[in-house]
Write an enzyme that holds these catalytic residues in place. Sequence first.
Site, mmCIF file in Angstrom:
data_model
loop_
_atom_site.group_PDB
_atom_site.id
_atom_site.type_symbol
_atom_site.label_atom_id
_atom_site.label_comp_id
_atom_site.label_asym_id
_atom_site.label_seq_id
_atom_site.Cartn_x
_atom_site.Cartn_y
_atom_site.Cartn_z
ATOM 1 N N GLU A 310 0.822 -1.218 0.000
ATOM 2 C CA GLU A 310 0.000 0.000 0.000
ATOM 3 C C GLU A 310 0.850 1.258 0.000
ATOM 4 O O GLU A 310 0.847 2.024 0.965
ATOM 5 C CB GLU A 310 -0.877 0.013 1.258
ATOM 6 C CG GLU A 310 -1.809 -1.153 1.384
ATOM 7 C CD GLU A 310 -2.532 -1.177 2.732
ATOM 8 O OE1 GLU A 310 -2.040 -0.572 3.712
ATOM 9 O OE2 GLU A 310 -3.583 -1.805 2.802
ATOM 10 N N ARG A 350 4.444 19.718 7.214
ATOM 11 C CA ARG A 350 5.392 18.659 7.541
ATOM 12 C C ARG A 350 6.677 19.162 8.212
ATOM 13 O O ARG A 350 7.277 18.460 9.012
ATOM 14 C CB ARG A 350 5.720 17.812 6.297
ATOM 15 C CG ARG A 350 4.472 17.136 5.714
ATOM 16 C CD ARG A 350 4.793 16.105 4.637
ATOM 17 N NE ARG A 350 5.458 14.952 5.183
ATOM 18 C CZ ARG A 350 6.755 14.782 5.223
ATOM 19 N NH1 ARG A 350 7.560 15.675 4.681
ATOM 20 N NH2 ARG A 350 7.270 13.722 5.786
ATOM 21 N N TYR A 354 7.060 17.366 11.587
ATOM 22 C CA TYR A 354 8.053 16.276 11.621
ATOM 23 C C TYR A 354 9.477 16.754 11.442
ATOM 24 O O TYR A 354 10.355 15.927 11.231
ATOM 25 C CB TYR A 354 7.807 15.277 10.482
ATOM 26 C CG TYR A 354 6.390 14.811 10.284
ATOM 27 C CD1 TYR A 354 5.722 14.115 11.287
ATOM 28 C CD2 TYR A 354 5.734 15.039 9.087
ATOM 29 C CE1 TYR A 354 4.429 13.680 11.091
ATOM 30 C CE2 TYR A 354 4.435 14.590 8.885
ATOM 31 C CZ TYR A 354 3.790 13.921 9.890
ATOM 32 O OH TYR A 354 2.519 13.471 9.685
ATOM 33 N N CYS A 381 0.585 33.221 11.222
ATOM 34 C CA CYS A 381 0.896 33.917 12.471
ATOM 35 C C CYS A 381 1.554 33.014 13.501
ATOM 36 O O CYS A 381 1.017 32.813 14.590
ATOM 37 C CB CYS A 381 -0.375 34.530 13.022
ATOM 38 S SG CYS A 381 -1.107 35.645 11.837
ATOM 39 N N TYR A 410 1.229 13.940 1.247
ATOM 40 C CA TYR A 410 0.945 14.453 2.592
ATOM 41 C C TYR A 410 1.126 15.965 2.723
ATOM 42 O O TYR A 410 1.405 16.466 3.801
ATOM 43 C CB TYR A 410 1.783 13.721 3.652
ATOM 44 C CG TYR A 410 1.582 12.225 3.626
ATOM 45 C CD1 TYR A 410 0.379 11.664 4.025
ATOM 46 C CD2 TYR A 410 2.585 11.367 3.184
ATOM 47 C CE1 TYR A 410 0.182 10.292 3.995
ATOM 48 C CE2 TYR A 410 2.400 9.989 3.139
ATOM 49 C CZ TYR A 410 1.190 9.462 3.552
ATOM 50 O OH TYR A 410 0.997 8.107 3.515
HETATM 51 N N1 LLP Z 1 -1.097 1.802 4.634
HETATM 52 C C1 LLP Z 1 -1.416 2.195 5.879
HETATM 53 C C2 LLP Z 1 -2.261 1.344 6.705
HETATM 54 C C3 LLP Z 1 -0.937 3.412 6.364
HETATM 55 O O1 LLP Z 1 -1.244 3.803 7.590
HETATM 56 C C4 LLP Z 1 -0.129 4.232 5.530
HETATM 57 C C5 LLP Z 1 0.359 5.529 5.987
HETATM 58 C C6 LLP Z 1 0.159 3.783 4.234
HETATM 59 C C7 LLP Z 1 -0.336 2.552 3.826
HETATM 60 C C8 LLP Z 1 0.989 4.580 3.262
HETATM 61 O O2 LLP Z 1 2.288 4.744 3.715
HETATM 62 P P1 LLP Z 1 3.418 5.430 2.775
HETATM 63 O O3 LLP Z 1 3.731 4.480 1.665
HETATM 64 O O4 LLP Z 1 2.857 6.700 2.288
HETATM 65 O O5 LLP Z 1 4.555 5.636 3.693
HETATM 66 N N2 LLP Z 1 1.591 12.273 7.337
HETATM 67 C C9 LLP Z 1 2.847 11.558 7.369
HETATM 68 C C10 LLP Z 1 2.708 10.138 6.879
HETATM 69 C C11 LLP Z 1 1.699 9.336 7.646
HETATM 70 C C12 LLP Z 1 1.528 7.960 7.070
HETATM 71 C C13 LLP Z 1 0.352 7.286 7.658
HETATM 72 N N3 LLP Z 1 0.049 6.005 7.120
HETATM 73 C C14 LLP Z 1 3.881 12.343 6.579
HETATM 74 O O6 LLP Z 1 3.583 13.423 6.094
HETATM 75 O O7 LLP Z 1 5.026 11.927 6.448
#
Ligand code: LLP
Length: 451
Positions: A310, A350, A354, A381, A410
Amino acid sequence: MAHIAHDPDARPDMRTTHDLRVVLPRTAEVRGDRLFIGGVDVVELAQTRGTALYVMDEAHIRGQLRSLISALRSRYERSEVAYAGKAFTSKAMVALVGEEGGCLDVSSGGELAIARAAGFSMKRVVVHGNNKTLLELVEAIDAGVGRIVVDCFEELERISALATERASTQAILLRIAPGIVADTHEYLQTGGEDSKFGFGIASGAALDAIRRALDAPGVVLKGLHCHIGSQIFALDSFAKAIEVMADLIASVRTETGFITEDLDLGGGLGIAYQAADKPSDVEQFAEVITSAVKREFGARDLPLPLVTVEPGRSIVANAGVTLYTVGAVKEIPGIRTYIAVDGGMTDNIRTALYDARYESILANKADQPRSTLVTIAGKHCESGDVILIDTPLQPAEPGDTLCVFTTGAYNQSMASNYNRQVRPGVVFVKDGIVREVLRRETYDDLMRCEV
Ligand code: LLP
């Protein structure tokens, strides 16, 4: 007020746009002094469409999806790529995923609604969330989604009851917390024992959930899911997760006779945010995943499952850039120079959240070296409203077009209306053509919910 610490390693950088290759969208190129993406002059784009603006390289997104699907299938036929919509969703994005042969991971009723509006095949949807509301469960079941990933006992009971009421059966996976702590930002780790997500193995919750799911009316347990975190560079974290899952699957077979048909390994593949980053590519990722599944399942004499991954970030992050117009250059002698732009933490949270790092250039000076060291501040602000801290940049003047790379994942999806800022639009660019996929909000949009 937050104090923004200096980066002791920051230096001006005599390199220019070409040297940032690893973070650039696939079709990025410098023509004269300007940056082009998808054959489109982004400076002109900023001037004609207004800023802030998200620009996404459609060929990059399609290329990432296609190459991941083929990297997996060439090694392991029974595999699927379910794009994680939380990274960036719009009807156009969802349609593109369908065209490229992907499945879709949705994590809320809202994402499911967009998928439906885009005409995405519901059978190819995987539904996530650690506390799906009753309404979200009803919507998912009534839409006929392919899989619901169950996160807790209450949800199992709710799905079972809803499906029984409808005299239907819902295919489910159980989300397992495999107890692996991946090498990423603490907020992005999800697979450890102390996690709000899924059923832990050590506590016995996972086995208990499998037993209950096998007994529950109205549901068909297809298999298991795990997701160990996001922005992961060390691919052996994935191999380790597969080993832990194979162990669990083998002991479940002994205890209950249940054979896992589906194994969903979540997302998490890390990408380059900075020129020095050295992420793995999709071929390496596919190799590690598929060889670990074959090895670990083979070693336990388990039938090979359908394997789903995913990815969100690795599909869209490097495809996207954010364009801003430089408004002010504020030099504080001996301290730092702030370059203020017409966006900030509302379109890119971000950095504040982070400590994320990015690369940026002035798109109208794309052929020049980044010879100054500056901090890019937003217009909101808060002192903490910065996008890049102590970053090399070409000498900036008001009116320049700032292009921040790697903002395709994101950023839009976590954008807010703080300070009643309108959220930027999104355009896809390809072969010299600009396609608006989300329009910029207007003040009317801000007032849409007023009663
Ligand atoms: N599957 C599930 C169950 C997840 O919780 C996530 C991400 C993904 C797939 C996709 O993960 P990726 O391949 O994108 O790493 N807002 C944060 C990232 C939070 C990710 C949450 N879950 C950021 O801006 O880095």
